[in-house]
Structure formats: structure tokens, C-alpha cells
Design a protein around this motif. Structure first.
Motif, PDB file in Angstrom:
ATOM      1  N   LYS A  38      13.681 -13.438   4.028  1.00  0.00           N
ATOM      2  CA  LYS A  38      12.807 -13.068   5.187  1.00  0.00           C
ATOM      3  C   LYS A  38      11.519 -12.800   4.734  1.00  0.00           C
ATOM      4  O   LYS A  38      10.502 -12.875   5.347  1.00  0.00           O
ATOM      5  CB  LYS A  38      13.602 -11.934   5.779  1.00  0.00           C
ATOM      6  CG  LYS A  38      14.605 -11.982   6.692  1.00  0.00           C
ATOM      7  CD  LYS A  38      15.260 -10.768   7.207  1.00  0.00           C
ATOM      8  CE  LYS A  38      16.431 -11.171   8.013  1.00  0.00           C
ATOM      9  NZ  LYS A  38      17.110  -9.885   8.672  1.00  0.00           N
ATOM     10  N   ARG A  39      11.503 -12.301   3.441  1.00  0.00           N
ATOM     11  CA  ARG A  39      10.174 -11.633   2.819  1.00  0.00           C
ATOM     12  C   ARG A  39       9.152 -12.881   2.584  1.00  0.00           C
ATOM     13  O   ARG A  39       7.964 -13.168   2.926  1.00  0.00           O
ATOM     14  CB  ARG A  39       9.899 -10.826   1.964  1.00  0.00           C
ATOM     15  CG  ARG A  39      10.580  -9.455   2.126  1.00  0.00           C
ATOM     16  CD  ARG A  39      10.829  -8.576   1.026  1.00  0.00           C
ATOM     17  NE  ARG A  39      11.530  -7.420   1.444  1.00  0.00           N
ATOM     18  CZ  ARG A  39      11.727  -6.354   0.582  1.00  0.00           C
ATOM     19  NH1 ARG A  39      11.289  -6.488  -0.793  1.00  0.00           N
ATOM     20  NH2 ARG A  39      12.284  -5.237   0.906  1.00  0.00           N
ATOM     21  N   LYS A  40       9.977 -14.046   2.257  1.00  0.00           N
ATOM     22  CA  LYS A  40       9.412 -15.113   1.670  1.00  0.00           C
ATOM     23  C   LYS A  40       8.738 -16.025   2.955  1.00  0.00           C
ATOM     24  O   LYS A  40       7.687 -16.493   2.891  1.00  0.00           O
ATOM     25  CB  LYS A  40      10.240 -16.319   0.972  1.00  0.00           C
ATOM     26  CG  LYS A  40      10.550 -15.849  -0.476  1.00  0.00           C
ATOM     27  CD  LYS A  40      11.775 -16.668  -0.892  1.00  0.00           C
ATOM     28  CE  LYS A  40      12.172 -15.759  -2.501  1.00  0.00           C
ATOM     29  NZ  LYS A  40      13.404 -16.795  -2.746  1.00  0.00           N
ATOM     30  N   LEU A  41       9.598 -15.888   4.065  1.00  0.00           N
ATOM     31  CA  LEU A  41       9.182 -16.588   5.274  1.00  0.00           C
ATOM     32  C   LEU A  41       7.961 -15.752   5.965  1.00  0.00           C
ATOM     33  O   LEU A  41       6.957 -16.379   6.134  1.00  0.00           O
ATOM     34  CB  LEU A  41      10.049 -16.418   6.340  1.00  0.00           C
ATOM     35  CG  LEU A  41      10.045 -16.568   7.672  1.00  0.00           C
ATOM     36  CD1 LEU A  41       9.404 -18.266   7.995  1.00  0.00           C
ATOM     37  CD2 LEU A  41      10.968 -16.464   8.521  1.00  0.00           C
ATOM     38  N   TYR A  42       7.770 -14.518   5.814  1.00  0.00           N
ATOM     39  CA  TYR A  42       6.644 -13.739   6.299  1.00  0.00           C
ATOM     40  C   TYR A  42       5.521 -13.966   5.606  1.00  0.00           C
ATOM     41  O   TYR A  42       4.582 -14.333   5.955  1.00  0.00           O
ATOM     42  CB  TYR A  42       7.115 -12.183   6.181  1.00  0.00           C
ATOM     43  CG  TYR A  42       5.866 -11.249   6.741  1.00  0.00           C
ATOM     44  CD1 TYR A  42       5.653 -11.118   8.137  1.00  0.00           C
ATOM     45  CD2 TYR A  42       4.880 -10.976   5.789  1.00  0.00           C
ATOM     46  CE1 TYR A  42       4.806 -10.435   8.930  1.00  0.00           C
ATOM     47  CE2 TYR A  42       3.783 -10.141   6.373  1.00  0.00           C
ATOM     48  CZ  TYR A  42       3.846 -10.018   7.936  1.00  0.00           C
ATOM     49  OH  TYR A  42       2.748  -9.114   8.331  1.00  0.00           O
ATOM     50  N   LYS A  56       3.678  -4.589  -1.791  1.00  0.00           N
ATOM     51  CA  LYS A  56       4.603  -5.557  -2.565  1.00  0.00           C
ATOM     52  C   LYS A  56       6.056  -5.306  -2.240  1.00  0.00           C
ATOM     53  O   LYS A  56       6.872  -6.421  -2.153  1.00  0.00           O
ATOM     54  CB  LYS A  56       4.513  -5.102  -4.375  1.00  0.00           C
ATOM     55  CG  LYS A  56       4.990  -5.999  -5.095  1.00  0.00           C
ATOM     56  CD  LYS A  56       4.731  -5.478  -6.621  1.00  0.00           C
ATOM     57  CE  LYS A  56       5.389  -6.510  -7.701  1.00  0.00           C
ATOM     58  NZ  LYS A  56       5.021  -5.935  -8.913  1.00  0.00           N
ATOM     59  N   GLN A  57       6.599  -4.252  -1.742  1.00  0.00           N
ATOM     60  CA  GLN A  57       7.968  -4.185  -1.562  1.00  0.00           C
ATOM     61  C   GLN A  57       8.179  -4.647  -0.189  1.00  0.00           C
ATOM     62  O   GLN A  57       9.435  -5.440   0.145  1.00  0.00           O
ATOM     63  CB  GLN A  57       8.285  -2.683  -1.495  1.00  0.00           C
ATOM     64  CG  GLN A  57       8.440  -2.201  -2.854  1.00  0.00           C
ATOM     65  CD  GLN A  57       9.355  -2.848  -3.894  1.00  0.00           C
ATOM     66  OE1 GLN A  57      10.527  -3.158  -3.394  1.00  0.00           O
ATOM     67  NE2 GLN A  57       9.035  -2.967  -4.989  1.00  0.00           N
ATOM     68  N   GLU A  58       7.489  -4.470   0.758  1.00  0.00           N
ATOM     69  CA  GLU A  58       7.554  -4.723   2.278  1.00  0.00           C
ATOM     70  C   GLU A  58       7.402  -6.212   2.715  1.00  0.00           C
ATOM     71  O   GLU A  58       7.618  -6.911   3.377  1.00  0.00           O
ATOM     72  CB  GLU A  58       7.144  -3.804   3.072  1.00  0.00           C
ATOM     73  CG  GLU A  58       7.815  -2.398   3.050  1.00  0.00           C
ATOM     74  CD  GLU A  58       7.547  -1.670   4.393  1.00  0.00           C
ATOM     75  OE1 GLU A  58       7.343  -2.258   5.391  1.00  0.00           O
ATOM     76  OE2 GLU A  58       7.693  -0.415   4.283  1.00  0.00           O
ATOM     77  N   PHE A  59       6.056  -6.737   1.883  1.00  0.00           N
ATOM     78  CA  PHE A  59       5.751  -8.064   2.377  1.00  0.00           C
ATOM     79  C   PHE A  59       5.526  -8.793   1.091  1.00  0.00           C
ATOM     80  O   PHE A  59       4.953 -10.078   1.360  1.00  0.00           O
ATOM     81  CB  PHE A  59       3.989  -7.780   3.015  1.00  0.00           C
ATOM     82  CG  PHE A  59       4.083  -6.922   4.032  1.00  0.00           C
ATOM     83  CD1 PHE A  59       4.443  -7.358   5.206  1.00  0.00           C
ATOM     84  CD2 PHE A  59       3.781  -5.533   3.790  1.00  0.00           C
ATOM     85  CE1 PHE A  59       4.484  -6.525   6.492  1.00  0.00           C
ATOM     86  CE2 PHE A  59       3.782  -4.663   4.916  1.00  0.00           C
ATOM     87  CZ  PHE A  59       4.034  -5.063   6.194  1.00  0.00           C
ATOM     88  N   ASP A  60       5.762  -8.674  -0.186  1.00  0.00           N
ATOM     89  CA  ASP A  60       5.814  -9.459  -1.135  1.00  0.00           C
ATOM     90  C   ASP A  60       4.524  -9.973  -1.481  1.00  0.00           C
ATOM     91  O   ASP A  60       4.289 -11.074  -1.881  1.00  0.00           O
ATOM     92  CB  ASP A  60       6.834 -10.699  -0.891  1.00  0.00           C
ATOM     93  CG  ASP A  60       7.024 -11.474  -2.092  1.00  0.00           C
ATOM     94  OD1 ASP A  60       6.974 -10.736  -3.278  1.00  0.00           O
ATOM     95  OD2 ASP A  60       7.353 -12.679  -2.288  1.00  0.00           O
ATOM     96  N   ILE A  61       3.322  -9.100  -1.241  1.00  0.00           N
ATOM     97  CA  ILE A  61       2.073  -9.479  -1.646  1.00  0.00           C
ATOM     98  C   ILE A  61       1.715  -8.406  -2.445  1.00  0.00           C
ATOM     99  O   ILE A  61       1.658  -7.155  -2.238  1.00  0.00           O
ATOM    100  CB  ILE A  61       1.268  -9.201  -0.341  1.00  0.00           C
ATOM    101  CG1 ILE A  61       1.593  -9.889   0.987  1.00  0.00           C
ATOM    102  CG2 ILE A  61      -0.110  -9.251  -0.703  1.00  0.00           C
ATOM    103  CD1 ILE A  61       1.320 -11.447   0.565  1.00  0.00           C
ATOM    104  N   ASP A  62       1.200  -8.938  -3.982  1.00  0.00           N
ATOM    105  CA  ASP A  62       0.723  -8.184  -4.733  1.00  0.00           C
ATOM    106  C   ASP A  62      -0.721  -8.421  -5.053  1.00  0.00           C
ATOM    107  O   ASP A  62      -1.235  -9.348  -5.327  1.00  0.00           O
ATOM    108  CB  ASP A  62       1.484  -8.724  -6.217  1.00  0.00           C
ATOM    109  CG  ASP A  62       1.067  -7.933  -7.389  1.00  0.00           C
ATOM    110  OD1 ASP A  62       0.529  -6.839  -7.336  1.00  0.00           O
ATOM    111  OD2 ASP A  62       1.636  -8.134  -8.431  1.00  0.00           O
ATOM    112  N   LEU A  63      -1.206  -7.265  -4.441  1.00  0.00           N
ATOM    113  CA  LEU A  63      -2.882  -7.220  -4.690  1.00  0.00           C
ATOM    114  C   LEU A  63      -3.156  -6.075  -5.925  1.00  0.00           C
ATOM    115  O   LEU A  63      -4.407  -5.697  -5.769  1.00  0.00           O
ATOM    116  CB  LEU A  63      -3.351  -6.600  -3.237  1.00  0.00           C
ATOM    117  CG  LEU A  63      -3.133  -7.620  -2.250  1.00  0.00           C
ATOM    118  CD1 LEU A  63      -3.411  -6.829  -0.999  1.00  0.00           C
ATOM    119  CD2 LEU A  63      -3.597  -9.147  -2.321  1.00  0.00           C
TER     120      LEU A  63
END
Length: 633
Positions: A151-155, A301-308
Motif C-alpha cells: 500500500k505504501r509503495k502504491l502511494y 518515512k514510516q507512513e509514506f515511505d518518503i525519506d527526506l
């Protein structure tokens, strides 16, 4: 109080940038023109003003100035196209509710059941690449079931697609204001920056000019945050202050507005990545800000798999925004909503991230953030995601010693074929080491023989880019991928090829004995279900899984494992397996939600078995550590 349909009329008109006829409104809402007229009269009566105006030729439209003055907000941004509805539905299923009532959905987005059915088919196509996800329909309800990781990968995939193509477009921002020319202001700003030798990344320009636009609009309407001279005079000596002072002096002269030093200081603070509160900030406040920033980065990172975490522009931008937010609250100033509806409509996934980040900031500031403040957070997040998009592409320099007319078709073909993986940052007529080093490319593409000592991968192609040339570029991009993702690959292989699943045997009686041993071992460790071994043998009965190179890859005919893993057996004495003698057995036990791992594994395996030296090193390994060293080097 407005009826549900009347609220929808306000939402629809507020969403549209141009007027809508009564007939089109009636068609959308399933009522007559006369009913629309009555509803518009009721809406205007409710608010005591002509909130909705009518033009005989073009139709109904919202008076946005009245909407702001009366603090009327649109309840929801309504998706207009099928693609927007699909993204809207996925977002709702991921974040809002576990299931959606399709009858209610038709009323919310004003489309027929037939259109919703088409949207659901498109969503199923969109999630097809994630075998672990399923869109489940039960009568008039739908839900998205499957693995949380998928689900996170899809988002993330949808998010990256949403922000692709210059998320914060300066021309689009300039169109917001009709009372002044923001693009002319940008030219002035660029000229002043060059005068002071001050460099700003291209990605930061739109955000900075957006803040400038907000400041100008506020001053044109005689809304100043403060007219008191700043206490921190030392701030006036920096390069950033000099640039801001000169820019705002021009603004004051052109638009005949008062020049307030606090505005200058704020803009100078933006250029620094901090506002003037920074110097007065206590160590405790600075530590609190760092903790908040850490919480925000962890949330993304945890909820959206986005590492900024490595994006300093994002970090400094958010910190600046929070400090200015606190200052606005102290002075009871409301942020302008100039970009709000456009953001919510065009970038719903970015806006969703901004809402989550706002919740964290609210806990820190002790006050609720309105949607206008959230829209500014969305701008920072969108720009950061756009930088992620760009950073994932390889930078190429093209050496093409021909005229522009000849070189352009070659570059255009390269970008058409490989534009999703690389970007050509410079086209040169000849190789000049100093310029190439400044560009810091990941690869060099040349149409002439080229020798150099930079260590940058280089590929020679023809000017007309034929199939063989495309193959060369494709191979070098794959090579760069392998280097770039080597750390992830090592981590993946170490997770799948566990030490307790690694076996070396001098000999085994038969293929059946090997399969019994490996499958029983997985079952005893709780890594497979009771039917796994039976499914492996059923698959083997259909056709052997051994290959001419001397290895076998047995696997189940149906997915029944509980955890993805790969079991390895090396045989010192080969075993007859179908038509071939096998020295290496690789038992695959991959969950359906991890099917993407198979591509990574088979890419590695093909590379190994087609190189006899590498294959021999692998099967001659003395222990697990030596085997993994050959796998991951």
C-alpha cells in the motif's frame, strides 16, 4: 443553513476556474435549471451577499473576494477527471476509511454508477503490479485489502507521478496575481542575486518567489506585519539582507507601497533558510525544533515511505515556515490562501502529506493550523518530492561535435527512449575536462571516440541512435542501477538467503531427497505452510526446474509461504535432475506480496550462471560467509 445540494453548488463553483452554466450544474446534480436558480438565491440569502454571481452568457461563478471576507471555505475539492477520481478513491481507501459506500460516493463526486464502475476497473489496472493488493467489492461497498508495505509503495508511486514535471511552476504561480508582474520581479531578483554573487538552486526559486508574491499582495492591501524597527541591527549587514533590501526598494518604488524593514528582514531570513528569531532562539528552543523536525521526517518515512532526511532545502524550508507561522500567530496575521484550491485539486496526495505534517506541528505550536497554512507546507513537500524525482534520474553529458540542428534530434531520441531514467544536463561540441567535472555527470554519451581519465562511465553511439546504440545506453544505465542500488541488493539477499537456510552436502540420493530436506527445513522453522512441499512437487511434476548451466530453481505451484526466503544447497557431487546434472539448488519461497523480489533475484542469477567463472566460485564456496561474499560483491 444550506442543504447538501446547495453546499455542493458552492464546492463545484469554487473548484472551477471558469463559470458554469445552470444547465451544466443541473445536469451534474440531477436537477432542473430552475432548481439551480432557486438554490443560488437561497445560498446568497444565507450569506447575506451576492456570493454567487451570474453572467447570462457564461453562467454562474463565485465571488472569491466575498468568500474570503466571510471566511467561507469549500468543504471538499471534487475530482473532475477519471484519473483524479481514481487517485481520490485510492487516497480515501488508504487514509480515510476502510471501505467506501459507492452510493454515497456517486453523490460526493457527482458521477453515475457506470462511471464509478469504469473508475474501479482503472484502479484494478493501476494496482495490478502489486499482486498483494486487491480491490474488494461487496455489494455497494469497496475496500483495498493487502500488505501494508505494498500500500505504501502504491502511494509513493502515485505521489512521484503527481509531482513529476515541475511541481511548483513559476509561470503558474505568476498567474495567481493580476495586480503585479511576478515574472518581472523574478528577473529583478535574479539580477540582484548575480550582482551579489548569490546562488540559489533552481528548485528553490518558485518557493522564494511565491513568498515574495504573498508579501507584495499584503503590502498592496496595506497589511503590514510590523512597522517597528527591528532590534537586531546586526542582521542588516549580511549579503541576504542587502539583496532583500534592494529588491523591496524596487517593489516600493514600482508599486508605491511603504517599505517596512520587518518585511525585508523576513525575506532575508528566507534566503538564509531562517528568520530573525533564530539568533534570539534559546538552546532549548533549538533542541525542540530539531526534535520536531526529526518527528516530521520519521512520519514521512514510516507512513509514506518518503525519506527526506538528506534534503537540507526541505529541512530549512520547514523550520523557516514554522518560525514564521509562530510569528504570524503572535501578530494575529492570517496566511493567504492564494494556492489552496489549486493545490488540493492538482496535488491531493501531496496535500494529504501536508495534513499529516500539520498535525505534528500543531502539537508543537499548541494551535490548530488552517488549510491556508497547510497549503504552504504542501508547497515545501511538493518541491521536495520533485527533487526526489530529479535525483533518481542519472545526469548525462552528451559530446556531439555537430551543429545544433544535427545534435538536437539525437538528444531528443535519447530523452524519448530513456527520459524516465536519465536527463542530458549539457550538450558539448568537444570534451573539456573542467566543464565536465563541474557538471558532475553520472555518464558521458559521445558520438566520437573518446578517451579520458575521469572514471565516469562512457558510451559511444552513432548520431542517428539505432537499435544497437539504444542497447549500449540501456546496458550502461543498468550498470549504474546496479552500483546505485548495491547496498539495497546486499540487504535484500542477506534477508532472503539466511544462514540457517544454507546447506553444503557432499552428495544426496536424488532430486526427491533434496526437495524433502529443504521443504521440511522451511516447515520446521515456521517459514512455510503445510501445503508448501506438496505444491513444490506438483510444480516439479509439470516440468523440471533444472537448467543446462547446472542449477535448479524449484518453487511452489501456488503461493503458500508465510515469509519470503530462499533456501540454498550446494552439492559437491552433482545430482541428476531431469535432463541435467545439478550442483546448486535454489528453493524459492516468495510471498505473493513480494513478487517484485523475483525480478531482482533472477537478474542476479542470470548474471551469475552466464559467467562460468562466477558460477564455479559460487558452488565451490566453503561456507555461508564465502557464498554470500560471492553473491553480494
Amino acid at each position: 443553513m444550506l442543504s447538501k445540494r446547495q453546499s455542493h453548488i458552492v464546492d463545484l463553483l469554487n473548484n472551477e476556474l471558469k463559470p458554469i452554466t445552470g444547465r451544466d450544474l443541473g445536469k451534474t446534480l440531477g436537477v432542473s435549471d430552475r432548481t439551480i436558480r432557486s438554490d443560488v438565491e437561497a445560498i446568497n440569502a444565507e450569506y447575506g451577499c451576492e456570493l454567487i454571481r451570474a453572467n447570462r452568457r457564461s453562467g454562474y461563478y463565485i465571488d472569491h473576494d466575498l468568500m474570503k471576507a466571510q471566511n467561507i471555505s469549500s468543504q471538499e475539492v471534487i475530482p473532475q477527471t477519471a484519473q483524479q477520481r481514481c487517485v481520490y478513491l485510492i487516497k480515501e481507501l488508504l487514509f480515510r476509511s476502510r471501505e467506501i459506500n459507492l452510493i454515497d460516493l456517486q453523490e460526493r463526486v457527482f458521477v453515475s454508477g457506470y462511471s464509478i464502475d469504469n473508475d474501479l476497473r482503472k484502479i484494478r489496472d493501476m494496482i495490478r503490479r502489486y499482486p498483494g493488493l486487491r480491490l474488494v467489492r461487496s455489494r455497494n461497498h469497496i475496500r483495498l485489502s493487502g500488505d501494508e508495505g505494498d500500500k505504501r509503495k502504491l502511494y509513493k508511486e502515485l505521489l512521484m507521478e503527481e509531482t513529476k514535471g515541475n511541481f511548483v511552476n513559476l509561470s503558474a504561480i505568476a498567474d495567481i496575481w493580476k495586480d503585479f508582474d511576478l515574472l518581472k520581479l523574478e528577473d529583478d531578483f535574479t539580477e540582484i542575486c548575480e550582482k551579489y554573487d548569490f546562488r540559489i538552486s533552481e528548485m528553490e526559486y518558485p518557493l522564494i518567489m511565491l513568498h515574495a508574491g504573498v508579501s507584495i499582495e499584503r503590502m498592496l492591501n496595506h497589511n503590514y506585519v510590523s512597522e517597528e524597527p527591528p532590534e537586531a541591527a546586526e542582521e542588516e549587514g549580511g549579503k541576504e539582507y542587502q539583496i532583500a533590501d534592494e529588491l523591496f526598494a524596487r517593489i516600493s518604488e514600482i508599486y508605491k507601497v511603504k517599505l517596512v524593514k520587518d518585511e525585508v528582514l523576513r525575506f532575508a531570513g528566507l534566503l538564509k533558510g531562517k528568520d530573525r528569531l533564530t539568533e534570539e532562539e534559546t538552546r532549548e528552543e533549538a533542541d525542540d525544533m530539531e526534535r520536531l523536525m526529526g518527528d516530521i521526517l520519521e512520519l514521512l518515512k514510516q507512513e509514506f515511505d518518503i525519506d527526506l532526511s538528506t534534503d537540507e532545502d526541505f529541512r530549512s524550508g520547514i523550520i523557516t515556515h514554522i518560525r514564521l507561522l509562530m510569528k504570524r500567530q503572535q501578530n494575529q496575521v492570517t496566511a493567504n490562501d492564494l494556492y489552496l484550491q489549486e493545490l488540493k485539486r492538482k496535488y491531493p496526495l501531496v496535500f494529504e502529506m501536508a495534513v499529516r505534517v500539520a498535525q505534528r506541528i500543531e502539537g508543537y505550536c499548541g494551535t490548530r493550523l488552517n488549510e491556508n497554512e497547510i497549503s504552504f507546507l504542501a508547497l515545501h513537500l511538493g518541491a521536495a518530492c520533485e527533487r526526489m524525482n530529479l535525483s533518481e534520474q542519472y545526469r548525462a553529458v552528451a559530446i556531439i561535435p555537430n551543429s545544433y540542428t544535427m545534435s538536437k534530434p539525437c538528444v531528443d531520441k535519447l530523452m524519448l527512449r530513456f527520459g524516465n531514467r536519465m536527463t542530458v544536463v549539457r550538450v558539448c561540441s568537444f570534451f573539456e575536462e573542467k566543464k565536465i567535472v563541474q557538471d558532475n555527470p553520472d555518464l558521458i554519451i559521445t558520438t566520437v571516440p573518446l578517451k579520458h581519465y575521469l572514471g565516469t562511465p562512457t558510451v559511444q553511439i552513432s548520431l542517428f541512435l539505432n537499435g544497437e546504440d539504444e542497447s549500449k545506453v540501456f546496458q550502461i544505465l543498468n550498470y549504474l542501477d546496479k552500483k546505485k542500488y548495491h547496498k539495497d541488493f546486499v540487504s535484500l539477499m542477506e534477508r532472503l538467503m539466511r544462514k540457517d537456510l544454507f546447506h553444503i552436502r557432499d552428495s544426496m540420493e536424488s532430486r526427491e531427497a533434496i526437495l524433502n530436506f529443504l521443504c521440511d527445513s522451511l516447515y520446521e522453522k515456521g517459514l512455510s505452510g503445510e501445503n508448501f512441499k506438496e505444491n513444490v512437487f506438483r510444480r516439479e511434476a509439470l516440468s523440471g526446474t533444472s537448467f543446462v548451466y547446472g542449477f535448479a530453481v524449484p518453487h511452489a505451484i501456488e503461493v503458500s509461504t508465510r515469509e519470503s526466503c530462499i533456501s540454498i544447497m550446494i552439492l559437491r557431487e552433482p545430482v541428476k535432475w531431469g535432463d541435467f546434472n545439478v550442483s546448486l539448488v535454489v528453493l524459492l519461497a516468495i510471498r505473493d506480496t513480494d513478487n517484485s523480489l523475483l525480478k531482482v533475484f533472477f537478474d542476479w542469477l542470470c548474471n551469475i550462471v552466464t559467467d562460468n567463472n562466477k558460477f564455479q566460485e559460487l558452488i565451490q564456496s566453503k561456507n555461508y560467509e564465502e557464498f554470500m561474499n560471492h553473491v553480494t560483491r
